[in-house]
Enzyme design. Structure first.
Site, PDB file in Angstrom:
ATOM      1  N   HIS A 113      -2.998   6.161   6.782  1.00 60.19           N
ATOM      2  CA  HIS A 113      -2.332   6.660   5.968  1.00 60.19           C
ATOM      3  C   HIS A 113      -0.830   6.623   6.016  1.00 60.19           C
ATOM      4  O   HIS A 113      -0.105   7.223   5.277  1.00 60.19           O
ATOM      5  CB  HIS A 113      -2.659   8.148   5.474  1.00 60.19           C
ATOM      6  CG  HIS A 113      -4.218   8.122   4.978  1.00 60.19           C
ATOM      7  ND1 HIS A 113      -4.590   7.520   3.886  1.00 60.19           N
ATOM      8  CD2 HIS A 113      -5.253   8.678   5.689  1.00 60.19           C
ATOM      9  CE1 HIS A 113      -5.887   8.046   3.975  1.00 60.19           C
ATOM     10  NE2 HIS A 113      -6.291   8.520   5.008  1.00 60.19           N
ATOM     11  N   ASP A 123      -2.862   1.351  -6.512  1.00 59.94           N
ATOM     12  CA  ASP A 123      -1.325   1.172  -6.208  1.00 59.94           C
ATOM     13  C   ASP A 123      -0.381   0.714  -7.461  1.00 59.94           C
ATOM     14  O   ASP A 123       0.504   1.215  -7.635  1.00 59.94           O
ATOM     15  CB  ASP A 123      -1.143   0.196  -5.083  1.00 59.94           C
ATOM     16  CG  ASP A 123      -1.785   0.751  -3.864  1.00 59.94           C
ATOM     17  OD1 ASP A 123      -0.977   1.499  -3.063  1.00 59.94           O
ATOM     18  OD2 ASP A 123      -2.991   0.394  -3.445  1.00 59.94           O
ATOM     19  N   GLU A 139       2.339   5.204  -0.267  1.00 58.05           N
ATOM     20  CA  GLU A 139       1.891   6.386  -0.026  1.00 58.05           C
ATOM     21  C   GLU A 139       2.705   7.357  -1.129  1.00 58.05           C
ATOM     22  O   GLU A 139       3.845   7.111  -1.365  1.00 58.05           O
ATOM     23  CB  GLU A 139       2.341   6.880   1.531  1.00 58.05           C
ATOM     24  CG  GLU A 139       1.763   6.370   2.587  1.00 58.05           C
ATOM     25  CD  GLU A 139       0.135   6.320   2.386  1.00 58.05           C
ATOM     26  OE1 GLU A 139      -0.462   7.414   2.342  1.00 58.05           O
ATOM     27  OE2 GLU A 139      -0.418   5.223   2.763  1.00 58.05           O
ATOM     28  N   ALA A 140       2.044   8.573  -1.522  1.00 53.81           N
ATOM     29  CA  ALA A 140       2.485   9.172  -2.520  1.00 53.81           C
ATOM     30  C   ALA A 140       2.225  10.736  -2.127  1.00 53.81           C
ATOM     31  O   ALA A 140       1.464  11.285  -1.545  1.00 53.81           O
ATOM     32  CB  ALA A 140       1.801   8.763  -3.993  1.00 53.81           C
ATOM     33  N   ASP A 151       0.882  -1.276  -0.131  1.00 55.66           N
ATOM     34  CA  ASP A 151       0.036   0.065  -0.055  1.00 55.66           C
ATOM     35  C   ASP A 151       0.808   1.281   0.028  1.00 55.66           C
ATOM     36  O   ASP A 151       1.424   1.681   0.989  1.00 55.66           O
ATOM     37  CB  ASP A 151      -0.866   0.182   1.333  1.00 55.66           C
ATOM     38  CG  ASP A 151      -1.975   1.000   1.122  1.00 55.66           C
ATOM     39  OD1 ASP A 151      -3.041   0.784   0.333  1.00 55.66           O
ATOM     40  OD2 ASP A 151      -1.708   1.843   1.850  1.00 55.66           O
ATOM     41  N   ASP A 198      -1.148   0.713   7.261  1.00 53.76           N
ATOM     42  CA  ASP A 198      -2.279   0.604   6.016  1.00 53.76           C
ATOM     43  C   ASP A 198      -2.127  -1.098   5.694  1.00 53.76           C
ATOM     44  O   ASP A 198      -2.918  -1.727   5.828  1.00 53.76           O
ATOM     45  CB  ASP A 198      -2.208   1.505   5.143  1.00 53.76           C
ATOM     46  CG  ASP A 198      -3.060   2.713   5.407  1.00 53.76           C
ATOM     47  OD1 ASP A 198      -3.631   2.821   6.578  1.00 53.76           O
ATOM     48  OD2 ASP A 198      -3.043   3.680   4.753  1.00 53.76           O
TER      49      ASP A 198
END
Length: 320
Positions: A264, A205, A107-108, A105, A269
Site C-alpha cells: 500500500h 486507478d 494511493e488515496a 498505482d 505497489d
C-alpha cells in the site's frame, strides 16, 4: 523424437517494419517455416513435465520459479524469441506493441469503513517506467499530493499507506503534481518519439480515483489516461487463471516472486506490479491496452480491435 527447441531457423520471412510499430504476421507469413518450427517446438514443450521444464530452463540460464503453466509459457517464449531473432536480423518483426509501459498505482484518502458517497482524493502519484524491449524497470516518479476536500488523513489511512499528515501537508495540489507528471512524460519523449501505454492493477486507478480527483480539482480527465492495460485481465487471460487469482499477492506467488517493499505504498505497489509485467513480457505475453474510459464508464477493448497507444501527454485543461 521431439522437435529441437533450440535449433536455429533455416529460413525466415523478409517483412520489415518501422521501430516500435506493432506488426502481426499476415496469413502468408504464418506459412513461413519459422512458424512451423515454433509450432513443433511448442508441441515438444507441451509434453514436458515440470522437472523437465525446470531442467531445460536452468540449462538456458532462465528463471526456474513458478508453477508448471508459467514454466511452459517461459520456455515457449524463449524458444520463439530465439527463432524470431534470426527473422528480425533479416528484416523480421518484433513482438512488442509499445516501447515503454508506465505502471501507475495511486494511493488515496480512505476510512476504515468508507461511508456511502465518500470522495477519495489521490495522495500519492507514482509511476514506474518499464522498457518493453529489455523487460526492465528503467525509471520512477513519485510525488505526494495534498488533499483539498478532506485535508486531514484518518488514522486508518496513515496506518494502511504509511503516508503521514506531515507528508501531505508539505505536498502540492493535484493539478500542479499532474503538470509535473506531464513534464516527466514529455522529457522521456513518450507519445512523440516512443510508443507507450499506462498499466494498472485493475480498473479503479483510472476509472474511479483519477476520474473523481479530476472532478474535485475542476480539470478534465487527461486524454493520455483514458486507456490502459488492466494487468489483472492480461494475467488471467495469458496464464489461464480465474479472476479470483489475479490479486497482486496471488500473481506474484504464482510467478514464484515475493512482494518487495511496503504494501500500500504506491511506489512499492507499482514496482511489484511492474515486476509482474516484466515477467509476463519475458514469458511471451503481448501486453496491450484492454480497457478505456467512455462517458465515465469502463469499456473493454477487445483483442480483435486495433492496438491502442496512449497519445502525447498535455497539461490538464480546466473544466470551467
Amino acid at each position: 523424437t521431439g522437435a529441437d527447441i533450440s535449433a536455429p531457423v533455416k529460413k525466415c520471412g523478409t517483412t520489415s517494419s518501422s521501430v516500435g510499430d506493432p506488426v502481426t504476421p499476415s496469413r502468408g507469413e504464418f506459412g513461413d517455416p519459422v512458424y512451423k518450427e515454433i509450432a513443433l517446438a511448442n508441441g515438444h514443450i507441451n509434453r514436458m513435465d515440470r522437472d523437465e521444464l525446470r531442467l531445460k530452463l536452468a540449462e538456458l540460464k532462465l528463471d526456474t520459479r513458478g508453477v508448471k503453466d508459467v514454466l511452459r509459457k517461459r520456455l515457449k517464449s524463449h524458444c520463439k524469441k530465439q527463432k524470431l531473432l534470426v527473422a528480425a536480423a533479416e528484416g523480421g518483426v518484433t513482438d512488442t506493441y509499445y516501447d515503454f509501459i508506465c505502471v501507475v498505482d495511486f494511493e488515496a484518502t480512505c476510512e476504515e469503513s468508507n461511508p456511502p458517497g465518500f470522495l477519495h482524493e489521490i495522495i500519492e502519484f507514482p509511476i514506474v517506467l518499464v522498457n518493453t524491449r529489455t523487460a526492465h524497470i528503467v525509471d520512477t516518479f513519485q510525488e505526494y499530493v495534498k488533499p483539498e476536500l478532506n485535508p486531514k488523513l484518518s488514522d486508518f489511512c496513515t496506518q494502511l499507506t504509511g503516508i503521514t499528515q506531515e507528508m501531505v501537508d508539505q505536498a502540492d495540489t493535484f493539478g500542479n503534481v499532474l503538470r509535473r507528471v506531464v513534464t516527466w512524460l514529455q522529457e522521456r519523449e513518450l507519445g512523440t518519439k516512443y510508443r507507450y501505454a499506462l498499466l494498472t492493477d485493475g480498473s479503479w486507478d483510472m476509472s474511479k480515483f483519477l476520474n473523481m480527483q479530476c472532478k474535485i480539482s475542476r480539470i478534465k480527465h487527461p486524454k493520455f489516461a483514458k486507456k490502459w492495460i488492466n494487468i489483472r485481465k492480461s494475467y488471467g487471460n495469458f496464464y489461464k487463471v480465474p479472476r479470483t487469482q489475479t490479486k497482486l499477492s496471488s500473481m506474484l506467488e504464482k510467478l514464484g516472486l515475493q512482494y518487495e517493499g511496503r504494501p500500500h505504498c504506491g511506489l512499492d505497489d507499482s514496482r511489484n506490479i511492474a515486476r509482474i509485467a516484466t515477467r509476463m513480457l519475458q514469458d511471451g505475453c503481448q501486453l496491450r491496452v484492454n480497457e478505456h474510459l467512455h462517458a465515465g464508464e469502463v469499456r473493454n477493448v477487445p483483442s480483435s480491435a486495433p492496438v491502442e497507444v496512449s497519445p502525447p501527454p498535455h497539461n490538464p485543461r480546466s473544466r470551467d
